[in-house]
Motif scaffolding. Structure first.
Motif, PDB file in Angstrom:
ATOM      1  N   THR A   1     -96.756  23.982  26.051  1.00 33.80           N
ATOM      2  CA  THR A   1     -95.887  23.355  25.046  1.00 33.80           C
ATOM      3  C   THR A   1     -95.002  24.399  24.378  1.00 33.80           C
ATOM      4  OG1 THR A   1     -97.532  21.635  24.651  1.00 33.80           O
ATOM      5  CG2 THR A   1     -95.846  21.948  22.967  1.00 33.80           C
ATOM      6  N   PHE A   2     -95.581  25.535  24.041  1.00 28.68           N
ATOM      7  CA  PHE A   2     -94.794  26.615  23.445  1.00 28.68           C
ATOM      8  C   PHE A   2     -93.688  27.070  24.395  1.00 28.68           C
ATOM      9  CE2 PHE A   2     -96.653  28.625  19.518  1.00 28.68           C
ATOM     10  CZ  PHE A   2     -97.428  27.526  19.169  1.00 28.68           C
ATOM     11  N   ILE A   3     -94.035  27.225  25.665  1.00 24.63           N
ATOM     12  CA  ILE A   3     -93.027  27.661  26.644  1.00 24.63           C
ATOM     13  C   ILE A   3     -91.911  26.625  26.752  1.00 24.63           C
ATOM     14  CG2 ILE A   3     -92.636  28.146  29.093  1.00 24.63           C
ATOM     15  CD1 ILE A   3     -95.533  29.252  29.146  1.00 24.63           C
ATOM     16  N   LEU A   4     -92.279  25.350  26.803  1.00 25.89           N
ATOM     17  CA  LEU A   4     -91.270  24.293  26.924  1.00 25.89           C
ATOM     18  C   LEU A   4     -90.364  24.251  25.697  1.00 25.89           C
ATOM     19  CD1 LEU A   4     -90.161  21.953  28.571  1.00 25.89           C
ATOM     20  CD2 LEU A   4     -91.841  20.451  27.466  1.00 25.89           C
ATOM     21  N   ILE A   5     -90.922  24.438  24.513  1.00 27.98           N
ATOM     22  CA  ILE A   5     -90.091  24.468  23.299  1.00 27.98           C
ATOM     23  C   ILE A   5     -89.106  25.627  23.368  1.00 27.98           C
ATOM     24  CG2 ILE A   5     -90.138  24.877  20.805  1.00 27.98           C
ATOM     25  CD1 ILE A   5     -92.826  23.380  20.744  1.00 27.98           C
ATOM     26  N   GLY A   6     -89.576  26.790  23.799  1.00 29.33           N
ATOM     27  CA  GLY A   6     -88.678  27.938  23.919  1.00 29.33           C
ATOM     28  C   GLY A   6     -87.565  27.698  24.920  1.00 29.33           C
ATOM     29  N   ILE A   7     -87.916  27.111  26.069  1.00 32.64           N
ATOM     30  CA  ILE A   7     -86.888  26.804  27.072  1.00 32.64           C
ATOM     31  C   ILE A   7     -85.898  25.784  26.523  1.00 32.64           C
ATOM     32  CG2 ILE A   7     -86.520  25.732  29.328  1.00 32.64           C
ATOM     33  CD1 ILE A   7     -89.190  26.988  30.211  1.00 32.64           C
ATOM     34  N   GLY A   8     -86.387  24.794  25.782  1.00 26.85           N
ATOM     35  CA  GLY A   8     -85.492  23.808  25.165  1.00 26.85           C
ATOM     36  C   GLY A   8     -84.519  24.455  24.193  1.00 26.85           C
ATOM     37  N   PHE A   9     -84.990  25.427  23.421  1.00 26.25           N
ATOM     38  CA  PHE A   9     -84.115  26.114  22.477  1.00 26.25           C
ATOM     39  C   PHE A   9     -82.999  26.882  23.186  1.00 26.25           C
ATOM     40  CE2 PHE A   9     -87.245  26.542  18.647  1.00 26.25           C
ATOM     41  CZ  PHE A   9     -87.002  25.210  18.350  1.00 26.25           C
TER      42      PHE A   9
ATOM     43  N   ALA B   1     -74.186  36.418  23.698  1.00 23.63           N
ATOM     44  CA  ALA B   1     -73.197  35.907  22.743  1.00 23.63           C
ATOM     45  C   ALA B   1     -73.842  35.198  21.561  1.00 23.63           C
ATOM     46  CB  ALA B   1     -72.245  34.939  23.458  1.00 23.63           C
ATOM     47  N   VAL B   2     -75.081  34.699  21.754  1.00 29.12           N
ATOM     48  CA  VAL B   2     -75.771  33.986  20.670  1.00 29.12           C
ATOM     49  C   VAL B   2     -77.109  34.642  20.353  1.00 29.12           C
ATOM     50  CG1 VAL B   2     -74.669  31.780  21.178  1.00 29.12           C
ATOM     51  CG2 VAL B   2     -76.787  32.397  22.371  1.00 29.12           C
ATOM     52  N   GLY B   3     -77.284  35.881  20.816  1.00 32.70           N
ATOM     53  CA  GLY B   3     -78.578  36.530  20.755  1.00 32.70           C
ATOM     54  C   GLY B   3     -79.107  36.798  19.370  1.00 32.70           C
ATOM     55  N   GLN B   4     -78.241  36.887  18.375  1.00 32.28           N
ATOM     56  CA  GLN B   4     -78.707  37.186  17.022  1.00 32.28           C
ATOM     57  C   GLN B   4     -78.968  35.936  16.193  1.00 32.28           C
ATOM     58  OE1 GLN B   4     -79.536  40.322  16.191  1.00 32.28           O
ATOM     59  NE2 GLN B   4     -78.984  40.730  18.325  1.00 32.28           N
ATOM     60  N   SER B   5     -78.871  34.770  16.797  1.00 32.85           N
ATOM     61  CA  SER B   5     -79.120  33.553  16.041  1.00 32.85           C
ATOM     62  C   SER B   5     -80.617  33.343  15.856  1.00 32.85           C
ATOM     63  CB  SER B   5     -78.518  32.351  16.770  1.00 32.85           C
ATOM     64  OG  SER B   5     -79.260  32.053  17.936  1.00 32.85           O
ATOM     65  N   ARG B   6     -80.976  32.612  14.804  1.00 29.45           N
ATOM     66  CA  ARG B   6     -82.396  32.338  14.555  1.00 29.45           C
ATOM     67  C   ARG B   6     -83.009  31.501  15.667  1.00 29.45           C
ATOM     68  NH1 ARG B   6     -82.558  30.874   8.038  1.00 29.45           N
ATOM     69  NH2 ARG B   6     -81.874  32.940   7.305  1.00 29.45           N
ATOM     70  N   THR B   7     -82.201  30.650  16.263  1.00 31.53           N
ATOM     71  CA  THR B   7     -82.714  29.817  17.347  1.00 31.53           C
ATOM     72  C   THR B   7     -83.120  30.674  18.540  1.00 31.53           C
ATOM     73  OG1 THR B   7     -81.220  28.056  16.642  1.00 31.53           O
ATOM     74  CG2 THR B   7     -82.203  27.845  18.814  1.00 31.53           C
ATOM     75  N   ALA B   8     -82.330  31.705  18.842  1.00 27.39           N
ATOM     76  CA  ALA B   8     -82.668  32.592  19.950  1.00 27.39           C
ATOM     77  C   ALA B   8     -83.949  33.366  19.656  1.00 27.39           C
ATOM     78  CB  ALA B   8     -81.517  33.557  20.222  1.00 27.39           C
ATOM     79  N   PHE B   9     -84.085  33.842  18.411  1.00 24.98           N
ATOM     80  CA  PHE B   9     -85.315  34.528  18.028  1.00 24.98           C
ATOM     81  C   PHE B   9     -86.520  33.588  18.174  1.00 24.98           C
ATOM     82  CE2 PHE B   9     -82.482  37.603  16.232  1.00 24.98           C
ATOM     83  CZ  PHE B   9     -83.212  38.780  16.157  1.00 24.98           C
ATOM     84  N   ALA B  10     -86.364  32.359  17.697  1.00 20.52           N
ATOM     85  CA  ALA B  10     -87.456  31.391  17.778  1.00 20.52           C
ATOM     86  C   ALA B  10     -87.799  31.062  19.229  1.00 20.52           C
ATOM     87  CB  ALA B  10     -87.085  30.119  17.022  1.00 20.52           C
ATOM     88  N   ALA B  11     -86.761  30.927  20.070  1.00 17.43           N
ATOM     89  CA  ALA B  11     -86.992  30.617  21.480  1.00 17.43           C
ATOM     90  C   ALA B  11     -87.815  31.707  22.146  1.00 17.43           C
ATOM     91  CB  ALA B  11     -85.654  30.448  22.199  1.00 17.43           C
ATOM     92  N   TYR B  12     -87.433  32.952  21.913  1.00 20.32           N
ATOM     93  CA  TYR B  12     -88.162  34.050  22.537  1.00 20.32           C
ATOM     94  C   TYR B  12     -89.596  34.130  22.009  1.00 20.32           C
ATOM     95  CZ  TYR B  12     -89.215  38.641  24.415  1.00 20.32           C
ATOM     96  OH  TYR B  12     -89.799  39.678  25.096  1.00 20.32           O
ATOM     97  N   ALA B  13     -89.766  33.909  20.707  1.00 17.14           N
ATOM     98  CA  ALA B  13     -91.107  33.940  20.112  1.00 17.14           C
ATOM     99  C   ALA B  13     -91.996  32.856  20.714  1.00 17.14           C
ATOM    100  CB  ALA B  13     -91.008  33.780  18.603  1.00 17.14           C
ATOM    101  N   PHE B  14     -91.473  31.637  20.850  1.00 14.01           N
ATOM    102  CA  PHE B  14     -92.260  30.554  21.442  1.00 14.01           C
ATOM    103  C   PHE B  14     -92.647  30.895  22.881  1.00 14.01           C
ATOM    104  CE2 PHE B  14     -90.806  27.573  18.069  1.00 14.01           C
ATOM    105  CZ  PHE B  14     -92.009  26.949  17.810  1.00 14.01           C
ATOM    106  N   ILE B  15     -91.711  31.413  23.651  1.00 13.16           N
ATOM    107  CA  ILE B  15     -91.988  31.724  25.055  1.00 13.16           C
ATOM    108  C   ILE B  15     -93.030  32.829  25.161  1.00 13.16           C
ATOM    109  CG2 ILE B  15     -90.985  32.729  27.139  1.00 13.16           C
ATOM    110  CD1 ILE B  15     -88.404  31.172  26.458  1.00 13.16           C
ATOM    111  N   VAL B  16     -92.905  33.878  24.351  1.00 10.39           N
ATOM    112  CA  VAL B  16     -93.857  34.991  24.410  1.00 10.39           C
ATOM    113  C   VAL B  16     -95.262  34.519  24.053  1.00 10.39           C
ATOM    114  CG1 VAL B  16     -94.533  37.149  23.296  1.00 10.39           C
ATOM    115  CG2 VAL B  16     -92.192  36.839  24.067  1.00 10.39           C
ATOM    116  N   VAL B  17     -95.401  33.746  22.990  1.00 13.37           N
ATOM    117  CA  VAL B  17     -96.733  33.263  22.597  1.00 13.37           C
ATOM    118  C   VAL B  17     -97.313  32.357  23.678  1.00 13.37           C
ATOM    119  CG1 VAL B  17     -98.009  31.876  20.925  1.00 13.37           C
ATOM    120  CG2 VAL B  17     -96.277  33.495  20.131  1.00 13.37           C
ATOM    121  N   GLY B  18     -96.504  31.453  24.222  1.00 12.15           N
ATOM    122  CA  GLY B  18     -96.990  30.557  25.272  1.00 12.15           C
ATOM    123  C   GLY B  18     -97.420  31.306  26.517  1.00 12.15           C
TER     124      GLY B  18
END
Length: 496
Positions: free
Chosen positions: A174-182, A201-218
């Motif tokens: 689920t965490f991985i899927l949320i990150g991919i969705g972001f 181009a969007v790497g500093q956005s909070r959504t990108a940070f959240a996406a990577y965090a979700f994927i790493v934890v998953g």
């Protein structure tokens, strides 16, 4: 045929699984599964050779060009993983018959081989695909098949272990899927190569940070990185012995590949390693995993469960290499990924033989087993020596490259901690030596009937795996050169 080659290692077991389900006799299902896995291995060998000769290979499914369609994209990194997973999948199946017939009820055996091929297809698909969502699909295929494999044994405690694994695996997925969705929401694409071009181009956005965090934890849940490892000891201990061999040799290795792929290809090193404090996080968690897993393994009364905790420690070594964030560190991590599969394949395959003959793998049951099962115990000891990192074994090569990578960064404390972790490994391997060779032989009434050497098929595969520990400790070209080429391809352009 060459243009279809990236698809073949995945397609063969994926189509083989439903075909296997049509076979009524378990023996026919086993022979068919062995044939499919060997063909998948042959395709993976050809794929690695083609990648060395031609560079990156690409296959567009259905003729839909990337990024609109699903792309299978093979470079040295996933070619190495495909070779490893298919080789271990074939080896385990070839030696599986006696253990499966002993530990799995007759009415479940054909379905066992169906689930095995599905799991193999899922793991190979994760490594082959260049599409983030397709990776998630194959992750679920392999996970669902794994839950079924863990639960197939006669031990009812396997049902609890499978359920715990299912819960933790579902959270990770689920965490991985949320990150991919972001990342899809940010970029409008799911192709990994395309994501790597658009994310900066969007790497500093909070959504990108959240996406990577979700994927790493998953992914770390799937990887069983401390402290997200709680599902692993139960699953490895309660699963049928052959399932434990297969999972220990492949599943965590594929999860590490996913972590590397997202960290160094999709998000790229400037973002995942330099912009976030993941170097510190990975190195610290890796060191803690080494000591926590090894200390528990020292005191475990059941060797199978002890080696399961040892796998948690070995995952720590791999993650330390990733956390160093250098070409040498990543190369060391990939070498250990390859070598650890051989080590743990040897150890758990030997335990499958022990369980087959003795009925269990506790130290009390294994007293004097070195005299009643000399070849099996010698292979078990050889795998243990490789796990320690004794010179002349594959494990020494892994530790050498990891220590060298840490020394290149002048991380001298880390060097000492890696060596100390190897000493802890020596403690529980010595406990095995004491039990197998120095403890008095059990009386015949206290052990399972006829504690003889392992059956010929299982023993042949076990000996080959044990000798592979020596071979890859002396001839290091395949893992070292392939891992070096993969690490350079991921990092050299950014970090000289």
């Amino acid at each position: 045929m060459l243009s279809q080659l990236p698809l073949l290692p995945v397609l063969l077991p994926l189509l083989g699984a439903p075909a296997c389900a049509l076979l009524r006799r378990p023996l026919a299902a086993w022979v068919f599964s062995c044939a499919v896995s060997v063909l998948a291995l042959a395709a993976a060998i050809a794929l690695l050779a083609a990648t060395w000769q031609q560079g990156v290979l690409s296959y567009a499914l259905g003729g839909w060009a990337a990024p609109w369609g699903i792309e299978y994209r093979i470079d040295l990194l996933n070619a190495l993983v495909l070779l490893l997973v298919s080789a271990m999948g074939a080896a385990v199946l070839l030696g599986a018959r006696a253990s499966v017939w002993r530990e799995i009820p007759e009415h479940k055996r054909t379905l066992f081989f169906v689930a095995y091929l599905l799991c193999l297809a899922g793991l190979l698909g994760i490594a082959a695909t260049g599409d983030a969502f397709n990776l998630f699909v194959f992750l679920e295929i392999s996970s669902l098949a794994t839950y079924a494999l863990v639960a197939t044994g006669r031990d009812r405690r396997a049902l609890v272990a499978a359920y715990n694994y299912l819960v933790m695996g579902t959270i990770g997925a689920t965490f991985i899927l949320i990150g991919i969705g972001f990342v899809y929401m940010l970029t409008g694409t799911l192709n990994m190569a395309d994501l790597a071009q658009r994310l900066p181009a969007v790497g500093q956005s909070r959504t990108a940070f959240a996406a990577y965090a979700f994927i790493v934890v998953g992914v770390c849940l799937k990887l069983a990185l401390f402290p997200l490892h709680l599902w692993l000891p139960g699953a490895y201990t309660r699963a049928p012995s052959i399932v434990t061999v297969f999972l220990a040799a492949t599943a965590t290795k594929v999860a590490l590949y996913v972590l590397i792929r997202f960290s160094f290809t999709v998000f790229q090193v400037e973002y995942s390693i330099l912009a976030l404090p993941l170097e510190t996080v990975f190195v610290v968690l890796g060191v803690v995993a080494v000591f926590a897993g090894s200390l528990v393994a020292v005191f475990e009364p059941d060797l199978k469960r002890g080696l399961a905790y040892s796998s948690v420690a070995q995952v720590g070594y791999m993650v330390i290499g990733v956390g160093l964030g250098t070409v040498a560190g990543l190369q060391a991590s990939l070498i250990h990924l390859f070598n650890h599969a051989i080590m743990k394949g040897t150890l758990f395959m030997a335990l499958a033989a022990v369980v087959l003959r003795l009925g269990g793998s506790t130290y009390a049951q294994m007293q004097g087993v070195g005299r009643s099962m000399p070849i099996t115990t010698a292979c078990l000891l050889l795998g243990g020596l490789s796990l320690i990192g004794v010179p002349g074994t594959a494990g020494f090569i892994s530790k050498w490259y990891l220590v060298t990578a840490a020394a290149d960064r002048e991380q001298w404390l880390l060097v000492l901690l890696i060596l100390a972790g190897s000493l802890l490994t020596a403690v529980y391997i010595w406990r095995l030596v004491e039990t197998a060779y120095l403890a008095p032989r059990q009386s015949p009434a206290s052990i399972a009937p006829r504690a003889l050497e392992a059956p010929a098929g299982l023993l042949a595969v076990l000996v080959v795996l044990a000798l592979a520990n020596i071979y890859f400790g002396l001839d290091t070209r395949l893992p070292v050169q392939t891992a070096g080429g993969a690490a350079n391809g991921l990092l050299a352009a950014v970090l000289p």
